[in-house]
Design an enzyme around this catalytic site. Structure first.
Site, PDB file in Angstrom:
ATOM      1  N   ARG A 146       2.134 -25.035   5.322  1.00 26.86           N
ATOM      2  CA  ARG A 146       1.887 -23.583   5.469  1.00 26.86           C
ATOM      3  C   ARG A 146       0.386 -23.409   5.378  1.00 26.86           C
ATOM      4  O   ARG A 146      -0.224 -23.738   4.355  1.00 26.86           O
ATOM      5  CB  ARG A 146       2.601 -22.818   4.353  1.00 26.86           C
ATOM      6  CG  ARG A 146       2.192 -21.362   4.252  1.00 26.86           C
ATOM      7  CD  ARG A 146       3.087 -20.571   3.332  1.00 26.86           C
ATOM      8  NE  ARG A 146       4.357 -20.278   3.976  1.00 26.86           N
ATOM      9  CZ  ARG A 146       5.227 -19.345   3.577  1.00 26.86           C
ATOM     10  NH1 ARG A 146       4.946 -18.602   2.503  1.00 26.86           N
ATOM     11  NH2 ARG A 146       6.352 -19.145   4.206  1.00 26.86           N
ATOM     12  N   HIS A 196       6.077 -18.550  12.620  1.00 29.81           N
ATOM     13  CA  HIS A 196       6.944 -18.850  11.470  1.00 29.81           C
ATOM     14  C   HIS A 196       8.293 -19.349  12.008  1.00 29.81           C
ATOM     15  O   HIS A 196       9.323 -18.678  11.879  1.00 29.81           O
ATOM     16  CB  HIS A 196       7.107 -17.606  10.599  1.00 29.81           C
ATOM     17  CG  HIS A 196       7.603 -17.899   9.206  1.00 29.81           C
ATOM     18  ND1 HIS A 196       7.861 -19.174   8.748  1.00 29.81           N
ATOM     19  CD2 HIS A 196       7.872 -17.062   8.167  1.00 29.81           C
ATOM     20  CE1 HIS A 196       8.281 -19.105   7.498  1.00 29.81           C
ATOM     21  NE2 HIS A 196       8.304 -17.839   7.121  1.00 29.81           N
ATOM     22  N   GLN A 209      11.554 -19.468   9.785  1.00 29.97           N
ATOM     23  CA  GLN A 209      12.174 -18.151   9.582  1.00 29.97           C
ATOM     24  C   GLN A 209      12.997 -17.753  10.797  1.00 29.97           C
ATOM     25  O   GLN A 209      14.136 -17.274  10.669  1.00 29.97           O
ATOM     26  CB  GLN A 209      11.075 -17.109   9.332  1.00 29.97           C
ATOM     27  CG  GLN A 209      11.607 -15.713   9.121  1.00 29.97           C
ATOM     28  CD  GLN A 209      12.379 -15.591   7.819  1.00 29.97           C
ATOM     29  OE1 GLN A 209      11.897 -15.987   6.767  1.00 29.97           O
ATOM     30  NE2 GLN A 209      13.588 -15.039   7.873  1.00 29.97           N
ATOM     31  N   ASP A 244       8.769  -6.542   9.060  1.00 33.66           N
ATOM     32  CA  ASP A 244       8.029  -7.450   8.177  1.00 33.66           C
ATOM     33  C   ASP A 244       6.856  -6.647   7.614  1.00 33.66           C
ATOM     34  O   ASP A 244       6.558  -5.543   8.094  1.00 33.66           O
ATOM     35  CB  ASP A 244       7.548  -8.670   8.990  1.00 33.66           C
ATOM     36  CG  ASP A 244       6.778  -9.691   8.147  1.00 33.66           C
ATOM     37  OD1 ASP A 244       6.936  -9.675   6.900  1.00 33.66           O
ATOM     38  OD2 ASP A 244       6.019 -10.491   8.730  1.00 33.66           O
ATOM     39  N   CYS A 295      12.273 -10.628   6.778  1.00 35.58           N
ATOM     40  CA  CYS A 295      12.092 -12.019   6.342  1.00 35.58           C
ATOM     41  C   CYS A 295      11.837 -12.117   4.849  1.00 35.58           C
ATOM     42  O   CYS A 295      12.067 -13.173   4.263  1.00 35.58           O
ATOM     43  CB  CYS A 295      10.936 -12.656   7.123  1.00 35.58           C
ATOM     44  SG  CYS A 295       9.381 -11.765   6.934  1.00 35.58           S
ATOM     45  N   ARG A 342      17.837 -19.690   5.329  1.00 35.46           N
ATOM     46  CA  ARG A 342      16.611 -20.481   5.392  1.00 35.46           C
ATOM     47  C   ARG A 342      16.893 -21.944   5.025  1.00 35.46           C
ATOM     48  O   ARG A 342      16.330 -22.862   5.615  1.00 35.46           O
ATOM     49  CB  ARG A 342      15.547 -19.903   4.439  1.00 35.46           C
ATOM     50  CG  ARG A 342      14.977 -18.553   4.857  1.00 35.46           C
ATOM     51  CD  ARG A 342      14.191 -18.652   6.159  1.00 35.46           C
ATOM     52  NE  ARG A 342      13.202 -19.705   6.114  1.00 35.46           N
ATOM     53  CZ  ARG A 342      11.967 -19.571   5.627  1.00 35.46           C
ATOM     54  NH1 ARG A 342      11.563 -18.407   5.168  1.00 35.46           N
ATOM     55  NH2 ARG A 342      11.128 -20.593   5.639  1.00 35.46           N
TER      56      ARG A 342
HETATM   57  N1   CP Z   1      10.176 -15.403   4.383  1.00 33.49           N
HETATM   58  C1   CP Z   1       9.374 -16.314   3.829  1.00 33.49           C
HETATM   59  O1   CP Z   1       8.803 -17.193   4.486  1.00 33.49           O
HETATM   60  O2   CP Z   1       9.267 -16.197   2.482  1.00 33.49           O
HETATM   61  P1   CP Z   1       8.231 -16.981   1.568  1.00 33.49           P
HETATM   62  O3   CP Z   1       6.846 -16.537   1.971  1.00 33.49           O
HETATM   63  O4   CP Z   1       8.569 -16.586   0.152  1.00 33.49           O
HETATM   64  O5   CP Z   1       8.385 -18.456   1.783  1.00 33.49           O
HETATM   65  N1  NVA Z   2       3.950 -11.977   8.044  1.00 32.68           N
HETATM   66  C1  NVA Z   2       4.101 -12.412   6.678  1.00 32.68           C
HETATM   67  C2  NVA Z   2       5.333 -13.223   6.511  1.00 32.68           C
HETATM   68  C3  NVA Z   2       5.629 -13.678   5.109  1.00 32.68           C
HETATM   69  C4  NVA Z   2       6.859 -14.538   5.029  1.00 32.68           C
HETATM   70  C5  NVA Z   2       2.866 -13.199   6.264  1.00 32.68           C
HETATM   71  O1  NVA Z   2       2.378 -13.997   7.055  1.00 32.68           O
HETATM   72  O2  NVA Z   2       2.396 -13.007   5.145  1.00 32.68           O
END
Ligand code: CP
Ligand code: NVA
Length: 314
Positions: free
Chosen positions: A101, A133, A136, A225, A265, A293
Site C-alpha cells: 500500500r 484499489h 477492494q 467513499d 469501502c 475482503r
Molecule cells: N477499505 C479499505 O481498504 O480499508 P482499510 O484502509 O482499513 O484497509
Molecule cells: N479513497 C480512500 C480509500 C480508503 C480505503 C483512500 O485512499 O484513503
C-alpha cells in the site's frame, strides 16, 4: 530479462478471464483452495494505515498455508532508507508475493519493473495506491453478485463522490464483469477522459454526471467513499466545500429502486459522504463488503501464485 509473474496493480491486469478465475477461487470453500503459499512468505508493506486490507491479507495468507509479514513503510523507508527497487529486490529474496500500500502508484510500477528486470517471478499486488484499489473492487464484485445473483448485469451501480482510487478500480471491475455504472462528482473531482476511455474499453456502460440524483435515478446500488483520501489531508477544507450536496442520504437513496443496496469501502465519515441512518440502515451491505475482503484476497493470492486449475486455466 523478464518474468511471468502475475502482477496486479489494478483490476485490468487480471484480464476478464483472470478476473473470473480470481472470483471463482474466492468462492471456493477455504478448505479446498490450493495451498499455494505453504511455507512461503508474503510481504505486506504499508505506507498508509489500514484495518480491512491488513487483516484480510494476513488471514488470507495463512489460509493458503503461508506466513504474512507486516512491514510499516517507515521501517523499510522506501526512497529514504533505500530505493523502491532495492526494497522490492530485497523482499523478493524472502517472499513469494510482494504486496504494498503506497502513497504514489508509480512506486508499485518501479517495484514491478525492478523484479521483472531481475527475472524474479515474484508478483507485486497493489493493496491501495493513490490511483487504484483492486483488492477492494474484487470484494465489491463478490458482494454485488451475492446480492443480485445472475441478474447483476441489469442492476446499475451509481458511485457518488470523488472519482478516486476506489471508484477507478470499481468502475474497471464492473465494466469487465458487464455491470453498468454511473459516476456523479462535482466539477474538478470527476474521472479523467483517459479513465473514462479505459473503463469503456472493456465494454461496460458508464454514465458520467455532476448530478447525484441523475446518477442515483433507478440505480440498484449506491456506492460512496471518503471525500478526502489518505494523503490529501491538506485539501480537506476545500473538498468539504466542493462535495456539499453529494452526501448519500435517505433523500438520495429515494431516487434509487426500492430494493437498492448501499456500499462503502470504509472507513466511513458519517455526516460527510454518507449519513449515519443510511450506512447503518437496512439497505447497507458494508459489512458484507468488509467480510468479502478476506475471500477476495484469498482468491487473488491463490491466483497470483498459480492456484487456479478450473475452466480456462492458463
Ligand atoms: N477499505 C479499505 O481498504 O480499508 P482499510 O484502509 O482499513 O484497509
Ligand atoms: N479513497 C480512500 C480509500 C480508503 C480505503 C483512500 O485512499 O484513503
Amino acid at each position: 530479462m523478464g518474468s511471468n509473474a502475475r502482477h496486479v496493480l489494478d483490476v485490468d491486469d487480471l484480464g476478464p478471464d483472470g478476473l473470473e478465475q480470481v472470483l471463482a477461487l474466492a468462492e471456493l470453500d477455504p478448505a479446498t483452495v490450493p495451498r499455494t503459499l505453504t511455507d512461503r512468505g508474503v510481504a505486506l508493506v504499508f505506507e498508509k494505515p489500514s484495518a480491512r486490507t491488513r487483516n484480510s491479507s494476513e488471514l488470507a495468507t495463512v489460509a493458503l498455508g503461508g506466513h504474512p509479514i507486516y512491514i510499516q513503510g517507515a521501517e523499510v523507508g522506501i526512497d529514504t532508507r533505500e530505493t523502491a527497487e532495492d526494497v522490492a529486490r530485497t523482499l523478493a529474496c524472502f517472499h513469494r508475493v510482494l504486496c504494498a500500500r503506497v502513497m504514489d502508484h508509480h512506486t508499485l510500477e518501479r517495484m514491478r519493473d525492478a523484479l521483472d528486470g531481475a527475472g524474479v517471478a515474484v508478483p507485486v499486488v497493489n493493496l491501495l495506491s493513490d490511483r487504484a484499489h483492486p483488492c477492494q473492487a474484487l470484494a465489491d464484485l463478490l458482494t454485488l453478485r451475492h446480492h443480485f445473483g445472475p441478474a447483476v448485469g441489469e442492476r446499475p451501480v451509481a458511485y457518488i463522490g470523488d472519482a478516486n482510487n476506489v471508484w477507478r478500480s470499481l468502475a474497471l471491475a464492473a465494466s469487465m464483469a458487464g455491470i453498468p455504472t454511473r459516476v456523479a462528482s462535482p466539477a474538478g473531482y470527476g474521472p479523467t477522459a483517459d479513465d473514462v476511455a479505459l473503463v469503456r474499453s472493456f465494454g461496460g456502460d458508464l454514465l458520467v454526471t455532476d448530478d447525484p440524483a441523475a446518477a442515483a435515478d433507478g440505480a440498484a446500488a449506491l456506492y460512496t467513499d471518503v471525500w478526502t483520501s489518505m494523503g490529501q489531508e491538506d485539501e480537506r477544507a476545500a473538498r468539504l466545500a466542493a462535495f456539499a450536496g453529494f452526501t448519500v442520504d435517505a433523500a438520495l437513496l429515494g431516487h434509487a429502486v426500492p430494493d437498492a443496496v448501499v456500499l462503502h469501502c470504509l472507513p466511513a465519515h458519517r455526516g460527510e459522504e454518507i449519513s449515519a441512518d443510511v450506512v447503518d440502515g437496512p439497505r447497507s451491505v458494508v459489512w458484507q463488503q468488509a467480510t468479502n475482503r478476506m475471500h477476495a484476497m484469498r482468491g487473488l493470492l491463490a491466483w497470483v501464485t498459480g492456484g487456479y486449475d478450473g475452466p480456462g486455466a492458463r
